[in-house]
Design a protein around this motif. Structure first.
Motif, PDB file in Angstrom:
ATOM      1  N   ALA A  29      -0.469  81.567 -19.783  1.00  0.00           N
ATOM      2  CA  ALA A  29      -1.550  80.939 -19.021  1.00  0.00           C
ATOM      3  C   ALA A  29      -1.065  79.882 -18.027  1.00  0.00           C
ATOM      4  O   ALA A  29      -1.544  79.840 -16.889  1.00  0.00           O
ATOM      5  CB  ALA A  29      -2.587  80.348 -19.967  1.00  0.00           C
ATOM      6  N   THR A  81      -8.667  86.292 -17.225  1.00  0.00           N
ATOM      7  CA  THR A  81      -8.954  85.515 -18.427  1.00  0.00           C
ATOM      8  C   THR A  81     -10.177  86.014 -19.193  1.00  0.00           C
ATOM      9  O   THR A  81     -10.380  85.619 -20.342  1.00  0.00           O
ATOM     10  CB  THR A  81      -9.143  84.022 -18.089  1.00  0.00           C
ATOM     11  OG1 THR A  81     -10.184  83.880 -17.118  1.00  0.00           O
ATOM     12  CG2 THR A  81      -7.856  83.435 -17.529  1.00  0.00           C
ATOM     13  N   ILE A 111      -0.315  83.290 -25.201  1.00  0.00           N
ATOM     14  CA  ILE A 111      -1.218  82.720 -24.207  1.00  0.00           C
ATOM     15  C   ILE A 111      -0.724  81.358 -23.745  1.00  0.00           C
ATOM     16  O   ILE A 111      -0.806  81.013 -22.558  1.00  0.00           O
ATOM     17  CB  ILE A 111      -2.647  82.620 -24.785  1.00  0.00           C
ATOM     18  CG1 ILE A 111      -3.230  84.028 -24.919  1.00  0.00           C
ATOM     19  CG2 ILE A 111      -3.544  81.764 -23.911  1.00  0.00           C
ATOM     20  CD1 ILE A 111      -4.576  84.084 -25.588  1.00  0.00           C
ATOM     21  N   SER A 157      -2.022  89.286 -25.140  1.00  0.00           N
ATOM     22  CA  SER A 157      -2.156  88.278 -26.186  1.00  0.00           C
ATOM     23  C   SER A 157      -3.621  88.038 -26.525  1.00  0.00           C
ATOM     24  O   SER A 157      -3.988  87.858 -27.681  1.00  0.00           O
ATOM     25  CB  SER A 157      -1.501  86.966 -25.735  1.00  0.00           C
ATOM     26  OG  SER A 157      -0.132  87.133 -25.490  1.00  0.00           O
ATOM     27  N   GLY A 158      -4.468  88.038 -25.503  1.00  0.00           N
ATOM     28  CA  GLY A 158      -5.891  87.825 -25.731  1.00  0.00           C
ATOM     29  C   GLY A 158      -6.521  88.918 -26.565  1.00  0.00           C
ATOM     30  O   GLY A 158      -7.351  88.658 -27.440  1.00  0.00           O
ATOM     31  N   PRO A 212      -7.526  81.858 -23.195  1.00  0.00           N
ATOM     32  CA  PRO A 212      -6.887  81.945 -21.867  1.00  0.00           C
ATOM     33  C   PRO A 212      -7.507  80.985 -20.862  1.00  0.00           C
ATOM     34  O   PRO A 212      -6.789  80.339 -20.092  1.00  0.00           O
ATOM     35  CB  PRO A 212      -7.135  83.412 -21.462  1.00  0.00           C
ATOM     36  CG  PRO A 212      -7.258  84.137 -22.760  1.00  0.00           C
ATOM     37  CD  PRO A 212      -7.952  83.179 -23.686  1.00  0.00           C
ATOM     38  N   VAL A 255      -1.132  87.429 -20.798  1.00  0.00           N
ATOM     39  CA  VAL A 255      -2.387  86.813 -21.228  1.00  0.00           C
ATOM     40  C   VAL A 255      -3.355  87.864 -21.763  1.00  0.00           C
ATOM     41  O   VAL A 255      -3.998  87.676 -22.800  1.00  0.00           O
ATOM     42  CB  VAL A 255      -3.026  86.020 -20.067  1.00  0.00           C
ATOM     43  CG1 VAL A 255      -4.473  85.651 -20.386  1.00  0.00           C
ATOM     44  CG2 VAL A 255      -2.221  84.761 -19.789  1.00  0.00           C
TER      45      VAL A 255
END
Length: 324
Positions: free
Chosen positions: A188, A218, A184, A21-22, A55, A18
């Protein structure tokens, strides 16, 4: 013990996915936003805030589908608190960043984030059931849409950004954006599932797990964007990202209500009330922090930043006690 280790490993692996990717999502979203010619605050409020809040969006929809509304709401309120902590600490680490007085669009954005968070408290007390949903969710979504339209109408056009990103062409940015969003969408749900199972196995409330552990993960994309914005000397984009994310996070909770079999606000506990009050306090003090920085009162602003961190720790403790 083996179950705890297994779910702990799943939590860490999904958290890493996460976060990575975020971060990519934020960079790609920034590159896409730059080509639109929109103002800096609007770029931070819409493109970056929504991109970095993906996220929270996927994690919370996954949590309510697992029957864990406490985890979902805890994540939202915890993320809103943590966003302010990050903004105050990072601005204190960048004393040379010129913070200007809050413009009208910035004041509207800050007020919208406060109002939307306050509505969560109001609908916790008065859920306004509408069958399996809550009328409050439609009020929150409507208020969010009106607020963002108002921010757009009052934005400072002289801050409009043009040109493509130095790191991404527009075509590459869309590809990276899609791949990061896919990461995500995979990570997630696993994050929400492992956090829910750990809260059961450790005997810790889902509210506390959401407010602390899941919120820390997140909000990593927001942290990276805020850091990058301040390194560029862009107070507007940093403020838009932080308070825009806070506003959008509450809208996420309203969306989650659509996937829960009863009004989600009625399922919230006393720990969520503590967390919501804490979020309102920190967001309000965060605006005061920016006001002090705009008037070059750096020493006082650093003291306030430490107060924000201390208040955050106190709210975490009270949330833990409420869920114990």
């Amino acid at each position: 013990m083996w179950q705890i280790l297994g779910y702990g490993a799943l939590f860490l692996a999904s958290a890493a996915l996460v976060i990575r990717s975020g971060l990519s999502l934020a960079k790609a979203g920034d590159a896409i936003a730059e080509g639109t010619g929109l103002g800096r605050l609007w770029v931070g409020t819409i493109f970056l805030a929504i991109a970095t809040s993906l996220p929270e969006l996927v994690t919370n929809l996954s949590a309510v589908r697992l029957g864990a509304p406490g985890l979902a709401a805890g994540n939202i309120l915890g993320a809103n608190m943590l966003n302010i902590v990050v903004l105050a600490l990072l601005l204190s680490l960048f004393p040379r960043v010129a913070v200007s007085s809050l413009s009208l669009d910035q004041r509207i954005l800050g007020g919208a984030a406060l109002l939307l968070t306050a509505l969560v408290l109001a609908f916790k007390t008065f859920p306004l059931p509408l069958g399996p949903l809550s009328l409050g969710s439609f009020v929150i979504l409507g208020a969010y849409g009106l607020a963002m339209f108002w921010v757009y109408r009052t934005r400072n056009a002289s801050e409009a950004q043009t040109g493509a990103s130095e790191k991404f062409s527009l075509r590459k940015a869309w590809i990276v954006f899609a791949l990061a969003a896919g990461g995500i969408l995979i990570g997630a749900p696993a994050l929400a599932f492992s956090a829910d199972r750990l809260s059961d196995l450790l005997g810790v409330s889902g509210t506390f797990i959401g407010v602390l552990a899941v919120a820390l993960v997140t909000t990593m994309p927001e942290t990276s964007v805020t850091y990058g914005s301040l390194r560029l000397g862009s107070q507007e984009m940093a403020m838009g990202n932080v308070y825009g994310s806070c506003a959008f996070n509450v809208a996420i909770l309203a969306l989650a209500d659509l996937f829960y079999p009863k009004p989600i606000y009625a399922a919230l506990g006393f720990g969520h009330v503590v967390a919501a009050l804490g979020a309102l306090l920190l967001m309000s003090v965060g605006l005061l922090f920016l006001w002090l920085r705009a008037r070059s009162k750096f020493v006082l602003s650093v003291f306030l930043a430490l107060l924000i961190v201390g208040s955050w720790v106190a709210v975490l403790f009270l949330t833990f006690q409420a869920g114990a």
